[in-house]
Design an enzyme around this catalytic site. Structure first.
Site, PDB file in Angstrom:
ATOM      1  N   GLY A   1      -7.159  10.670  -0.980  1.00 42.25           N
ATOM      2  CA  GLY A   1      -5.840  10.584  -0.363  1.00 42.25           C
ATOM      3  C   GLY A   1      -4.895   9.675  -1.132  1.00 42.25           C
ATOM      4  O   GLY A   1      -5.295   8.972  -2.073  1.00 42.25           O
TER       5      GLY A   1
ATOM      6  N   GLY B  93       0.517   9.892   5.228  1.00 39.17           N
ATOM      7  CA  GLY B  93       1.749   9.176   4.904  1.00 39.17           C
ATOM      8  C   GLY B  93       2.155   9.614   3.517  1.00 39.17           C
ATOM      9  O   GLY B  93       1.531   9.230   2.540  1.00 39.17           O
ATOM     10  N   HIS B  94       3.151  10.481   3.445  1.00 36.62           N
ATOM     11  CA  HIS B  94       3.568  11.044   2.160  1.00 36.62           C
ATOM     12  C   HIS B  94       4.917  10.447   1.784  1.00 36.62           C
ATOM     13  O   HIS B  94       5.912  10.680   2.466  1.00 36.62           O
ATOM     14  CB  HIS B  94       3.651  12.569   2.253  1.00 36.62           C
TER      15      HIS B  94
ATOM     16  N   THR C 171      -7.241   5.631  11.010  1.00 36.23           N
ATOM     17  CA  THR C 171      -5.852   5.200  11.187  1.00 36.23           C
ATOM     18  C   THR C 171      -5.521   4.949  12.665  1.00 36.23           C
ATOM     19  O   THR C 171      -4.394   4.571  12.979  1.00 36.23           O
ATOM     20  CB  THR C 171      -4.881   6.264  10.643  1.00 36.23           C
TER      21      THR C 171
ATOM     22  N   SER D 247       2.868  12.154 -13.862  1.00 35.38           N
ATOM     23  CA  SER D 247       3.937  11.460 -13.143  1.00 35.38           C
ATOM     24  C   SER D 247       4.007  10.028 -13.646  1.00 35.38           C
ATOM     25  O   SER D 247       2.987   9.345 -13.756  1.00 35.38           O
ATOM     26  CB  SER D 247       3.643  11.518 -11.650  1.00 35.38           C
ATOM     27  N   THR D 248       5.225   9.588 -13.963  1.00 36.57           N
ATOM     28  CA  THR D 248       5.392   8.262 -14.574  1.00 36.57           C
ATOM     29  C   THR D 248       6.227   7.312 -13.713  1.00 36.57           C
ATOM     30  O   THR D 248       6.718   6.298 -14.191  1.00 36.57           O
ATOM     31  CB  THR D 248       6.059   8.403 -15.961  1.00 36.57           C
ATOM     32  N   GLY D 249       6.404   7.679 -12.440  1.00 41.90           N
ATOM     33  CA  GLY D 249       7.163   6.817 -11.536  1.00 41.90           C
ATOM     34  C   GLY D 249       7.321   7.510 -10.201  1.00 41.90           C
ATOM     35  O   GLY D 249       7.066   8.718 -10.094  1.00 41.90           O
TER      36      GLY D 249
HETATM   37  P1  GDP Z   1       0.416  10.851  -0.694  1.00 32.29           P
HETATM   38  O1  GDP Z   1      -0.151  10.468   0.625  1.00 32.29           O
HETATM   39  O2  GDP Z   1      -0.545  11.592  -1.547  1.00 32.29           O
HETATM   40  O3  GDP Z   1       1.741  11.562  -0.579  1.00 32.29           O
HETATM   41  O4  GDP Z   1       0.709   9.472  -1.471  1.00 32.29           O
HETATM   42  P2  GDP Z   1       1.395   8.157  -0.832  1.00 32.29           P
HETATM   43  O5  GDP Z   1       2.832   8.414  -0.652  1.00 32.29           O
HETATM   44  O6  GDP Z   1       0.632   7.676   0.344  1.00 32.29           O
HETATM   45  O7  GDP Z   1       1.111   7.106  -1.974  1.00 32.29           O
HETATM   46  C1  GDP Z   1       1.566   7.289  -3.276  1.00 32.29           C
HETATM   47  C2  GDP Z   1       2.500   6.118  -3.655  1.00 32.29           C
HETATM   48  O8  GDP Z   1       2.721   6.110  -5.044  1.00 32.29           O
HETATM   49  C3  GDP Z   1       3.890   6.239  -3.033  1.00 32.29           C
HETATM   50  O9  GDP Z   1       4.376   4.950  -2.769  1.00 32.29           O
HETATM   51  C4  GDP Z   1       4.702   6.913  -4.125  1.00 32.29           C
HETATM   52  O10 GDP Z   1       6.087   6.590  -4.046  1.00 32.29           O
HETATM   53  C5  GDP Z   1       4.093   6.301  -5.347  1.00 32.29           C
HETATM   54  N1  GDP Z   1       4.083   7.146  -6.549  1.00 32.29           N
HETATM   55  C6  GDP Z   1       3.896   8.492  -6.658  1.00 32.29           C
HETATM   56  N2  GDP Z   1       3.852   8.869  -7.949  1.00 32.29           N
HETATM   57  C7  GDP Z   1       4.017   7.732  -8.672  1.00 32.29           C
HETATM   58  C8  GDP Z   1       4.018   7.444 -10.083  1.00 32.29           C
HETATM   59  O11 GDP Z   1       3.848   8.320 -10.924  1.00 32.29           O
HETATM   60  N3  GDP Z   1       4.175   6.139 -10.445  1.00 32.29           N
HETATM   61  C9  GDP Z   1       4.338   5.138  -9.538  1.00 32.29           C
HETATM   62  N4  GDP Z   1       4.494   3.894  -9.999  1.00 32.29           N
HETATM   63  N5  GDP Z   1       4.338   5.376  -8.211  1.00 32.29           N
HETATM   64  C10 GDP Z   1       4.166   6.647  -7.792  1.00 32.29           C
HETATM   65  P1  IMO Z   2      -2.535  11.030   2.979  1.00 34.12           P
HETATM   66  O1  IMO Z   2      -2.159  12.411   3.425  1.00 34.12           O
HETATM   67  C1  IMO Z   2      -5.644   7.977   2.709  1.00 34.12           C
HETATM   68  C2  IMO Z   2      -8.575   7.906   5.965  1.00 34.12           C
HETATM   69  C3  IMO Z   2      -8.590   6.712   6.894  1.00 34.12           C
HETATM   70  C4  IMO Z   2     -10.066   6.650   7.238  1.00 34.12           C
HETATM   71  C5  IMO Z   2     -10.439   8.138   7.331  1.00 34.12           C
HETATM   72  C6  IMO Z   2     -10.446   8.702   8.751  1.00 34.12           C
HETATM   73  O2  IMO Z   2      -1.416  10.048   3.026  1.00 34.12           O
HETATM   74  O3  IMO Z   2      -3.245  11.075   1.668  1.00 34.12           O
HETATM   75  P2  IMO Z   2      -8.505   9.358  10.422  1.00 34.12           P
HETATM   76  O4  IMO Z   2      -7.449   8.513  11.075  1.00 34.12           O
HETATM   77  O5  IMO Z   2      -7.959  10.467   9.604  1.00 34.12           O
HETATM   78  O6  IMO Z   2      -9.546   9.823  11.378  1.00 34.12           O
HETATM   79  O7  IMO Z   2      -9.253   8.338   9.415  1.00 34.12           O
HETATM   80  O8  IMO Z   2      -9.476   8.830   6.559  1.00 34.12           O
HETATM   81  N1  IMO Z   2      -7.267   8.590   5.842  1.00 34.12           N
HETATM   82  C7  IMO Z   2      -6.494   8.518   4.769  1.00 34.12           C
HETATM   83  N2  IMO Z   2      -6.618   7.805   3.623  1.00 34.12           N
HETATM   84  N3  IMO Z   2      -4.596   8.819   2.870  1.00 34.12           N
HETATM   85  C8  IMO Z   2      -4.483   9.570   3.985  1.00 34.12           C
HETATM   86  O9  IMO Z   2      -3.548  10.527   4.123  1.00 34.12           O
HETATM   87  C9  IMO Z   2      -5.429   9.408   5.016  1.00 34.12           C
HETATM   88  N4  IMO Z   2      -5.587   9.957   6.239  1.00 34.12           N
HETATM   89  C10 IMO Z   2      -6.729   9.469   6.725  1.00 34.12           C
HETATM   90  O10 IMO Z   2      -8.153   5.548   6.221  1.00 34.12           O
HETATM   91  O11 IMO Z   2     -10.796   6.095   6.179  1.00 34.12           O
HETATM   92 MG    MG Z   3      -0.497   8.779   1.754  1.00 36.49          MG
END
Ligand code: GDP
Ligand code: IMO
Ligand code: MG
Length: 434
Positions: A12, A40-41, A129, A413-415
């Site tokens: 994740g 959390g995206h 979570t 991806s670089t940012g």
């Molecule tokens: P997701 O759950 O897979 O959508 O990822 P999250 O949003 O939870 O976590 C990824 C984090 O990395 C976020 O804060 C993004 O803004 C950040 N991010 C994504 N791609 C890049 C990258 O290439 N470089 C940096 N520095 N941050 C990134």
């Molecule tokens: P995204 O979509 C990272 C993890 C929780 C826990 C396990 C089970 O942002 O990548 P849950 O509440 O789903 O029953 O918790 O899964 N977990 C994640 N870890 N990114 C997530 O979502 C997650 N969604 C659940 O931390 O270990």
């Molecule tokens: Mg996430």
């Protein structure tokens, strides 16, 4: 016409939100197929940052419609908060959100039951979570869950809610939290939610299939990652849904024959939130360094993410389970200042090579990762948009990951911003995106 799945290749937080947002405007629909507001995206556009939990990341594009599929579990309060957050940011959602009538509904007692079971002294906590996701899926599989369509029909809802409340009362009594659930108040609140949600609800399988028949394109957005998949992940330290590619079909009602490509997203290193095995975890200074440089704190719960080195055997496993056509490597820039970068290239246990992903946590705990150390590039890559502009050692690193995983790296991806991205020309990814 290409209908593609984007999903997490690790545990994740790989950066799926950024990638889905980036590609979304080439599609008519972006559909979520599993999970709930445990996701959390993060999407960063210019100076604005959005954290999307239930709504697909395509929602920021005005011409894209978003679908919450039947495989998702919905907490109505969380969904309405998210819609409001977008409205406050000036993003119009009217006519652009479709919610499956077959998606299951999360109630406050799901959260309560989860809190109690996570806190049991005699058990190992999963580190969830605490959003009620697991208990809601339990009710779904137990065939006593309440779906959005049931919520919208007052008579059906009253009957089913009565049954579910009876069951939860037994559980709450056993867990000694019965005083904390106010069944009548919850019921009244959910009747109100039903009215607010009604305009968004439809048969989304039909909607997506008709769209595909009319030549429209659908992008499926995975939540969580393959190693958190209920079947293929590090069970029981997983989430309760099918995050892997197969889940996109069951969770949306679109057949596998309609899917044209599968895109894995992976960090240039690896992280995990919550408990469970993690062979290439670095609990020392390097792990702390990555956490700081990569801002590795959960976007939903704010918990520090555990950090480690890119795990090629794990990626080979998730590539197999999902059939990745191409891989997107994110957060390359986070490694910019490291003098040396380790990559786990193999697993050993008791001095012997392990080729398969072990099925138990006891076996996984015995894994000794075999590392290769690559030189760092010690130059900034942040914001670079052309592959040829990357330092040669950074390109070597990307190509090393490619050779170790057996999957092309179609994008780097670089940012965090949309603009900080390199799609490699001539890649399979480029042709899939069309
Ligand atoms: P997701 O759950 O897979 O959508 O990822 P999250 O949003 O939870 O976590 C990824 C984090 O990395 C976020 O804060 C993004 O803004 C950040 N991010 C994504 N791609 C890049 C990258 O290439 N470089 C940096 N520095 N941050 C990134
Ligand atoms: P995204 O979509 C990272 C993890 C929780 C826990 C396990 C089970 O942002 O990548 P849950 O509440 O789903 O029953 O918790 O899964 N977990 C994640 N870890 N990114 C997530 O979502 C997650 N969604 C659940 O931390 O270990
Ligand atoms: Mg996430």
């Amino acid at each position: 016409m290409s209908n593609l799945i984007v999903l997490g290749a690790q545990w994740g937080d790989e950066g799926k939100g950024k990638i889905v947002d980036l590609f979304a405007d080439r599609f008519h629909y972006v559909a979520r197929y599993q999970g709930g507001h445990n996701a959390g995206h993060t999407v960063q556009v210019g100076g604005n940052k959005f954290v999307l939990k239930l709504l697909p990341s395509g929602v920021l594009h005005p011409h894209v419609s978003v679908v919450i599929g039947n495989g998702v579990v919905i907490d109505p309060a969380a969904l309405l908060d998210e819609i409001e957050m977008l409205h406050k940011a000036g993003i119009e959602t009217a006519g652009r959100i479709a919610i499956s009538s077959r998606a299951h509904v999360i109630f406050p007692f799901h959260r309560l039951v989860e809190k109690v079971s996570e806190n049991r002294a005699d058990r190992v906590a999963i580190g969830t979570t605490l959003r009620g996701i697991g208990p809601c899926y339990e009710d779904k599989i137990g065939r006593r869950g309440i779906r959005i369509a049931d919520l919208l029909d007052e008579n059906i809802f009253d009957t089913l809610y009565g049954y579910l409340a009876d069951d939860k009362q037994i559980l709450a009594r056993a867990f000694k939290v019965e005083g904390e659930i106010h069944y009548d108040e919850i019921c009244a609140k959910y009747r109100e939610y039903a009215n607010v949600l009604r305009p968004y609800v439809c048969d989304t399988a039909r909607l997506l299939n008709s769209a595909i028949r009319d030549g429209k394109r659908v992008l499926f957005e995975g939540a969580q990652g393959t190693m958190l998949d209920i079947d293929h992940g590090t069970y029981p330290f997983v989430t309760s849904s099918s995050a892997a590619a197969g889940g996109a079909c069951t969770g949306s009602g679109v057949a596998p024959t309609r899917i044209d490509g599968i895109i894995g997203v992976s960090k240039a290193y690896i992280t995990r939130v919550g408990s469970g095995p993690f062979p290439s975890e670095d609990t020392g200074e390097a792990g702390d360094w990555i956490r700081k440089a990569g801002h590795e704190f959960g976007s939903v719960t704010g918990r520090p993410r555990r950090c480690g080195w890119f795990d090629a055997p794990l990626l080979r496993y998730t590539a197999m389970v999902n059939g990745f056509d191409t891989l997107i490597v994110t957060k390359l820039d986070v490694l910019d200042n490291l003098p040396e970068i380790k990559v786990c290239v193999g697993y050993e246990s008791k001095g012997r090579r392990v080729d398969d992903m072990p099925a138990t946590n006891a076996l996984l705990a015995e894994i000794a990762p075999v590392y290769e150390t690559l030189p760092g590039w010690a130059q900034p890559t942040a914001g670079i948009t052309r592959y040829g502009d990357l330092p040669s050692r950074a390109r070597d690193y990307v190509e090393f990951l490619e050779s170790q995983t057996g999957v092309e790296v179609g994008c780097v991806s670089t940012g965090p911003d949309r603009l900080h991205t390199i799609v490699r020309s001539g890649s399979k990814l480029e042709s899939l995106l069309g």
